[in-house]
Design a protein around this motif. Structure first.
Motif, PDB file in Angstrom:
ATOM      1  N   ASP A 531       0.857  -1.193   0.000  1.00 13.76           N
ATOM      2  CA  ASP A 531       0.000   0.000   0.000  1.00 13.76           C
ATOM      3  C   ASP A 531       0.890   1.239   0.000  1.00 13.76           C
ATOM      4  OD1 ASP A 531      -1.935   1.918   0.228  1.00 13.76           O
ATOM      5  OD2 ASP A 531      -2.755   1.205   2.127  1.00 13.76           O
ATOM      6  N   GLU A 532       1.288   1.679  -1.206  1.00 13.60           N
ATOM      7  CA  GLU A 532       2.213   2.807  -1.358  1.00 13.60           C
ATOM      8  C   GLU A 532       3.438   2.611  -0.481  1.00 13.60           C
ATOM      9  OE1 GLU A 532       0.621   6.773  -1.958  1.00 13.60           O
ATOM     10  OE2 GLU A 532      -1.371   5.989  -1.556  1.00 13.60           O
ATOM     11  N   ALA A 533       3.958   1.377  -0.490  1.00 14.38           N
ATOM     12  CA  ALA A 533       5.051   0.995   0.396  1.00 14.38           C
ATOM     13  C   ALA A 533       6.393   1.544  -0.036  1.00 14.38           C
ATOM     14  CB  ALA A 533       5.130  -0.533   0.486  1.00 14.38           C
ATOM     15  N   THR A 534       6.457   2.212  -1.208  1.00 18.14           N
ATOM     16  CA  THR A 534       7.712   2.815  -1.673  1.00 18.14           C
ATOM     17  C   THR A 534       7.564   4.325  -1.865  1.00 18.14           C
ATOM     18  OG1 THR A 534       7.095   2.357  -3.979  1.00 18.14           O
ATOM     19  CG2 THR A 534       8.414   0.688  -2.841  1.00 18.14           C
ATOM     20  N   ASN A 541      15.942   3.149  -5.840  1.00 21.70           N
ATOM     21  CA  ASN A 541      15.664   2.198  -4.763  1.00 21.70           C
ATOM     22  C   ASN A 541      14.332   1.496  -4.977  1.00 21.70           C
ATOM     23  OD1 ASN A 541      17.783   2.074  -2.802  1.00 21.70           O
ATOM     24  ND2 ASN A 541      17.365   4.203  -2.299  1.00 21.70           N
ATOM     25  N   GLU A 542      13.329   2.253  -5.412  1.00 17.02           N
ATOM     26  CA  GLU A 542      12.013   1.665  -5.672  1.00 17.02           C
ATOM     27  C   GLU A 542      12.112   0.589  -6.740  1.00 17.02           C
ATOM     28  OE1 GLU A 542       7.769   3.726  -6.117  1.00 17.02           O
ATOM     29  OE2 GLU A 542       9.027   4.031  -7.885  1.00 17.02           O
ATOM     30  N   ALA A 543      12.797   0.904  -7.839  1.00 15.24           N
ATOM     31  CA  ALA A 543      12.929  -0.058  -8.938  1.00 15.24           C
ATOM     32  C   ALA A 543      13.693  -1.297  -8.482  1.00 15.24           C
ATOM     33  CB  ALA A 543      13.637   0.595 -10.122  1.00 15.24           C
ATOM     34  N   ALA A 544      14.742  -1.106  -7.657  1.00 16.05           N
ATOM     35  CA  ALA A 544      15.544  -2.245  -7.199  1.00 16.05           C
ATOM     36  C   ALA A 544      14.719  -3.184  -6.328  1.00 16.05           C
ATOM     37  CB  ALA A 544      16.771  -1.737  -6.447  1.00 16.05           C
ATOM     38  N   LEU A 545      13.898  -2.634  -5.461  1.00 17.43           N
ATOM     39  CA  LEU A 545      13.108  -3.472  -4.566  1.00 17.43           C
ATOM     40  C   LEU A 545      12.006  -4.213  -5.309  1.00 17.43           C
ATOM     41  CD1 LEU A 545      12.861  -1.125  -1.454  1.00 17.43           C
ATOM     42  CD2 LEU A 545      14.297  -3.142  -1.737  1.00 17.43           C
ATOM     43  N   TYR A 546      11.335  -3.525  -6.234  1.00 20.69           N
ATOM     44  CA  TYR A 546      10.314  -4.204  -7.041  1.00 20.69           C
ATOM     45  C   TYR A 546      10.944  -5.316  -7.878  1.00 20.69           C
ATOM     46  CZ  TYR A 546       5.940  -1.660  -6.266  1.00 20.69           C
ATOM     47  OH  TYR A 546       4.771  -1.171  -5.731  1.00 20.69           O
ATOM     48  N   ALA A 547      12.108  -5.014  -8.481  1.00 22.44           N
ATOM     49  CA  ALA A 547      12.787  -6.017  -9.305  1.00 22.44           C
ATOM     50  C   ALA A 547      13.196  -7.225  -8.467  1.00 22.44           C
ATOM     51  CB  ALA A 547      14.010  -5.399  -9.981  1.00 22.44           C
ATOM     52  N   LEU A 548      13.582  -6.986  -7.218  1.00 25.02           N
ATOM     53  CA  LEU A 548      13.977  -8.067  -6.314  1.00 25.02           C
ATOM     54  C   LEU A 548      12.808  -9.018  -6.062  1.00 25.02           C
ATOM     55  CD1 LEU A 548      16.316  -9.092  -4.511  1.00 25.02           C
ATOM     56  CD2 LEU A 548      15.411  -7.635  -2.693  1.00 25.02           C
ATOM     57  N   LEU A 549      11.643  -8.467  -5.814  1.00 23.96           N
ATOM     58  CA  LEU A 549      10.469  -9.306  -5.565  1.00 23.96           C
ATOM     59  C   LEU A 549      10.026 -10.034  -6.825  1.00 23.96           C
ATOM     60  CD1 LEU A 549       8.304  -7.056  -3.179  1.00 23.96           C
ATOM     61  CD2 LEU A 549       9.907  -8.874  -2.584  1.00 23.96           C
ATOM     62  N   THR A 554       7.485 -13.634  -6.803  1.00 21.12           N
ATOM     63  CA  THR A 554       6.445 -13.274  -5.843  1.00 21.12           C
ATOM     64  C   THR A 554       5.262 -12.630  -6.553  1.00 21.12           C
ATOM     65  OG1 THR A 554       8.181 -12.851  -4.219  1.00 21.12           O
ATOM     66  CG2 THR A 554       5.982 -12.022  -3.711  1.00 21.12           C
ATOM     67  N   THR A 555       4.055 -13.018  -6.182  1.00 25.24           N
ATOM     68  CA  THR A 555       2.850 -12.372  -6.689  1.00 25.24           C
ATOM     69  C   THR A 555       2.650 -11.057  -5.951  1.00 25.24           C
ATOM     70  OG1 THR A 555       1.842 -14.507  -7.191  1.00 25.24           O
ATOM     71  CG2 THR A 555       0.353 -12.613  -7.009  1.00 25.24           C
ATOM     72  N   LEU A 556       2.421  -9.979  -6.693  1.00 23.81           N
ATOM     73  CA  LEU A 556       2.314  -8.651  -6.098  1.00 23.81           C
ATOM     74  C   LEU A 556       0.917  -8.071  -6.288  1.00 23.81           C
ATOM     75  CD1 LEU A 556       5.651  -6.941  -7.269  1.00 23.81           C
ATOM     76  CD2 LEU A 556       5.225  -8.264  -5.195  1.00 23.81           C
ATOM     77  N   VAL A 557       0.457  -7.363  -5.276  1.00 27.67           N
ATOM     78  CA  VAL A 557      -0.732  -6.516  -5.378  1.00 27.67           C
ATOM     79  C   VAL A 557      -0.318  -5.163  -4.810  1.00 27.67           C
ATOM     80  CG1 VAL A 557      -3.126  -6.136  -4.703  1.00 27.67           C
ATOM     81  CG2 VAL A 557      -2.307  -8.467  -5.119  1.00 27.67           C
ATOM     82  N   SER A 558      -0.247  -4.142  -5.657  1.00 32.97           N
ATOM     83  CA  SER A 558       0.326  -2.857  -5.256  1.00 32.97           C
ATOM     84  C   SER A 558      -0.670  -1.730  -5.408  1.00 32.97           C
ATOM     85  CB  SER A 558       1.562  -2.518  -6.103  1.00 32.97           C
ATOM     86  OG  SER A 558       2.509  -3.545  -6.069  1.00 32.97           O
ATOM     87  N   ILE A 559      -0.525  -0.770  -4.513  1.00 29.49           N
ATOM     88  CA  ILE A 559      -1.164   0.531  -4.689  1.00 29.49           C
ATOM     89  C   ILE A 559      -0.040   1.537  -4.871  1.00 29.49           C
ATOM     90  CG2 ILE A 559      -2.498   2.360  -3.578  1.00 29.49           C
ATOM     91  CD1 ILE A 559      -4.036   0.214  -2.098  1.00 29.49           C
ATOM     92  N   ALA A 560      -0.053   2.270  -5.961  1.00 28.83           N
ATOM     93  CA  ALA A 560       1.010   3.239  -6.242  1.00 28.83           C
ATOM     94  C   ALA A 560       0.487   4.284  -7.217  1.00 28.83           C
ATOM     95  CB  ALA A 560       2.241   2.547  -6.814  1.00 28.83           C
ATOM     96  N   HIS A 561       1.172   5.427  -7.256  1.00 32.15           N
ATOM     97  CA  HIS A 561       0.770   6.510  -8.142  1.00 32.15           C
ATOM     98  C   HIS A 561       1.864   6.911  -9.126  1.00 32.15           C
ATOM     99  CE1 HIS A 561      -2.049   7.060  -4.690  1.00 32.15           C
ATOM    100  NE2 HIS A 561      -2.895   7.312  -5.672  1.00 32.15           N
ATOM    101  N   ARG A 562       3.062   6.332  -8.980  1.00 29.79           N
ATOM    102  CA  ARG A 562       4.162   6.696  -9.862  1.00 29.79           C
ATOM    103  C   ARG A 562       4.119   5.873 -11.145  1.00 29.79           C
ATOM    104  NH1 ARG A 562       9.194   6.634  -5.577  1.00 29.79           N
ATOM    105  NH2 ARG A 562       8.579   8.460  -4.321  1.00 29.79           N
ATOM    106  N   PRO A 563       4.252   6.523 -12.278  1.00 25.04           N
ATOM    107  CA  PRO A 563       4.251   5.771 -13.544  1.00 25.04           C
ATOM    108  C   PRO A 563       5.358   4.736 -13.632  1.00 25.04           C
ATOM    109  CG  PRO A 563       3.943   8.132 -13.942  1.00 25.04           C
ATOM    110  CD  PRO A 563       4.276   7.988 -12.504  1.00 25.04           C
ATOM    111  N   ALA A 564       6.485   4.964 -12.941  1.00 23.43           N
ATOM    112  CA  ALA A 564       7.624   4.054 -13.063  1.00 23.43           C
ATOM    113  C   ALA A 564       7.311   2.653 -12.555  1.00 23.43           C
ATOM    114  CB  ALA A 564       8.825   4.638 -12.310  1.00 23.43           C
TER     115      ALA A 564
END
Length: 604
Positions: A531-534, A541-549, A554-564
């Motif tokens: 839930d907007e955890a980044t 850093n955001e890209a590195a952590l998402y890429a790691l998961l 890992t199956t992800l369910v995200s809430i975010a507002h950044r296009p990246a």
């Protein structure tokens, strides 16, 4: 991941809110107060601790019998000494003095041991009852549900303070009433042997005083004491909130607003207590008159017999002592009315909490509202899900159906306030008002990362393994995880994995979010909800952590507002408001609100 057709729905405008709980209106010793007391107290006396509880009570009763017997003996000797002095009989006087000292040699330690055992008993009961309430409060996430319940204010204060008052005062009043009964029997015999008229006057006097206390002072004092407990707790909470949010308030320079809020809370405390003082003034006047008249009344009744020589002066003193003891026994409610009023007010608060948190409480779903069904499954799926906020008729999501397959990554987006975080709350089982079914994987396969990580008091190791209390990973593995989440020097900076620090102040919000990602790597769940955890991280850093998961499957369910973040997801769920939603592949979505292509559905 399945992709059903677009569906929209109108939201309902009906809203409701729970009204604040009304204070108890029952007088002390009323049937309602007695039922509430038994509801809270009975499990201790009839449950797994009943043997210990009844044994301690029996010991206290025996000590009270000893105390009562010694008190009668001392009262007899007081009369004997007075008669000896009046008759100028030295031998009789000194014999009585020696007898008194002998009795006191037993009475003093018996008195001290009685009060020690009484307080020990109350403390044992408090420990058991606190554990029972904590089991219910933390079980089934009821602590979260009560956060939005306006009927239950300050549940933490009820557990920490009201339980302490309940157990201590319960033992106190139980023993007072038992002691009064013993005192009544023991001293009534003495009084009856001296003057029948004195006994009749005493009974009438005590009954009138008790009735006046119950029906004139009862309800107003309980009402005021109930609100005093609540408003004192609200005042403490406002000060606690200031301390917990000190840095944010300091940045805003919001001292004036906070002072106004604290002053408002304290003003309610002050005004309610002023009313309590006024009521207490009248009660004190009544109690003082009631008790002081007993200094004169027995002597007035016995004066004729003493002056005529039919009754020794010592017997009159003995009768006066017995009169005071019996009146104290039958007037126990009048003498303890203020404490009883506060006690009954606390019982009402504790009973209300017990109805909601205790495992054997008989609770009903308000208005038989429909609830979202949770079903165990291997993968997450939503089936015709309709979601409402608690205490509101607003529709956040209507008839939403989707299913995740291993390796999927769903991005939930939409305007602020459209229900994104609420949907995650429903999936986590925190919100259940609505309809439809959530097919949920086992709890150990899911991990939720909120925007503001929770850091408990403890070591760096405990932060990494939270919410577990231990982990099979060794120190080397934990340090490697810190490197993976871009915190390579944190252990060194914090003086090791077992160092205890004030983590909220030591770490920036971005570092806290990276540490929370470390928890994911420690537990290795199959599904992670973010839930907007980044939100506090830079793009690298955001890209590195998402890429790691994603690399771990890992199956992800995200809430975010950044296009990246879009490139790290396979599908997008866009909430359009008023219950409407759109589900599409990530390649068909752009963050400006347009849809590049959406086969089988409508463009936004």
């Amino acid at each position: 991941m399945s992709t059903p057709p677009l569906a929209t729905a109108d939201a309902s405008n009906a809203q409701g809110a729970a009204a604040p709980a009304a204070p108890p209106r029952a007088a002390p010793l009323s049937l309602a107060a007695w039922k509430q007391f038994l509801s809270v107290a009975k499990p201790y006396w009839l449950g797994d601790q009943k043997g210990k509880a009844w044994s301690l009570l029996l010991l206290l009763v025996v000590l009270m019998l000893v105390e009562t017997k010694l008190a009668v003996m001392l009262n007899d000797q007081a009369g004997e000494m007075t008669s000896a002095l009046a008759g100028r009989n030295a031998d009789r006087f000194w014999t009585s003095v020696r007898t008194c000292l002998f009795i006191l040699a037993f009475a003093v330690p018996a008195y001290a041991f009685y009060y020690y055992m009484r307080d020990l008993f109350a403390n044992q009961w408090r420990r058991w009852l606190t554990g029972r309430f904590l089991d219910g409060y933390l079980g089934g996430r009821k602590y979260y549900a009560l956060g939005g319940d306006k009927e239950i204010d300050n549940p933490d204060q009820r557990i920490s303070e009201d339980i302490n008052t309940f157990t201590g005062r319960s033992i106190h009043f139980l023993l007072i009433f038992l002691g009064s009964l013993m005192q009544l029997v023991a001293f009534s015999a003495v009084l009856w042997s001296i003057s029948h008229l004195l006994v009749g006057v005493l009974v009438t006097y005590a009954l009138v005083g008790t009735v006046v206390a119950l029906y004139v002072f009862g309800k107003p004092l309980i009402h005021l004491n109930f609100w005093q407990l609540r408003r004192e707790a609200d005042f403490r909470f406002s000060l606690m909130r200031l301390r917990e949010n000190a840095e944010s308030i300091a940045f805003y320079r919001g001292e004036a607003q906070e002072r106004a809020h604290i002053d408002g809370a304290f003003d309610k405390v002050f005004r309610n207590f002023a009313g309590l003082i006024r009521r207490q003034r009248s009660l004190n006047l009544f109690q003082r008159t009631f008790s002081q008249l007993t200094l004169v009344l027995p002597f007035v009744i016995l004066a004729k017999g003493v002056l005529s020589g039919e009754l020794e002066v010592g017997r009159a003193v003995q009768a006066a002592g017995a009169f005071t003891a019996v009146l104290s026994a039958v007037g126990v409610i009048v003498d303890n009315f203020e404490s009883l009023s506060r006690f009954v007010a606390g019982i009402g608060r504790l009973h209300a909490l017990s109805l909601l948190v205790l495992p054997d409480a008989k609770t009903q779903d308000p208005a038989n509202e429909p609830r979202i069904a949770l079903r165990p499954a291997q993968q997450l799926a939503l089936e015709n899900l309709t979601l409402h906020p608690p205490h509101s008729g607003r529709v956040l999501v209507k008839d939403l159906s989707l299913a995740l397959t291993p390796g999927d990554a769903l991005l939930i987006t939409g305007e602020s306030g459209c229900g994104k975080s609420s949907l995650l709350r429903a999936i986590a089982g925190l919100w259940c008002r609505g309809s439809g079914t959530i097919h949920h994987p086992p709890a150990h396969d899911c991990f939720f990362l909120p925007q503001q990580p929770y850091l408990q008091p403890g070591t760096l190791r405990s932060q990494l393994v939270y919410p577990s209390s231990a982990s099979p990973l060794d120190d080397e593995a934990l340090l490697r995880i810190l490197q993976q989440v871009q915190l390579p020097r944190l252990a060194e900076r914090a003086s090791g994995l077992d160092a205890v620090q004030d983590w909220d102040k030591l770490l920036s919000v971005g570092e806290q979010q990276r540490l929370a990602f470390g928890r994911v790597l420690v537990h290795a769940p199959r599904i992670v909800f973010l839930d907007e955890a980044t939100s506090a991280l830079d793009s690298s850093n955001e890209a590195a952590l998402y890429a790691l998961l994603r690399a771990k499957g890992t199956t992800l369910v995200s809430i975010a507002h950044r296009p990246a973040v879009l490139r790290h997801h396979t599908h997008v769920l866009r909430l359009t408001g008023e219950g409407g939603w759109e589900l599409m592949e990530a390649g068909a979505f752009q963050f400006d609100g347009t849809v590049v292509s959406f086969p089988g559905g409508k463009a936004a």
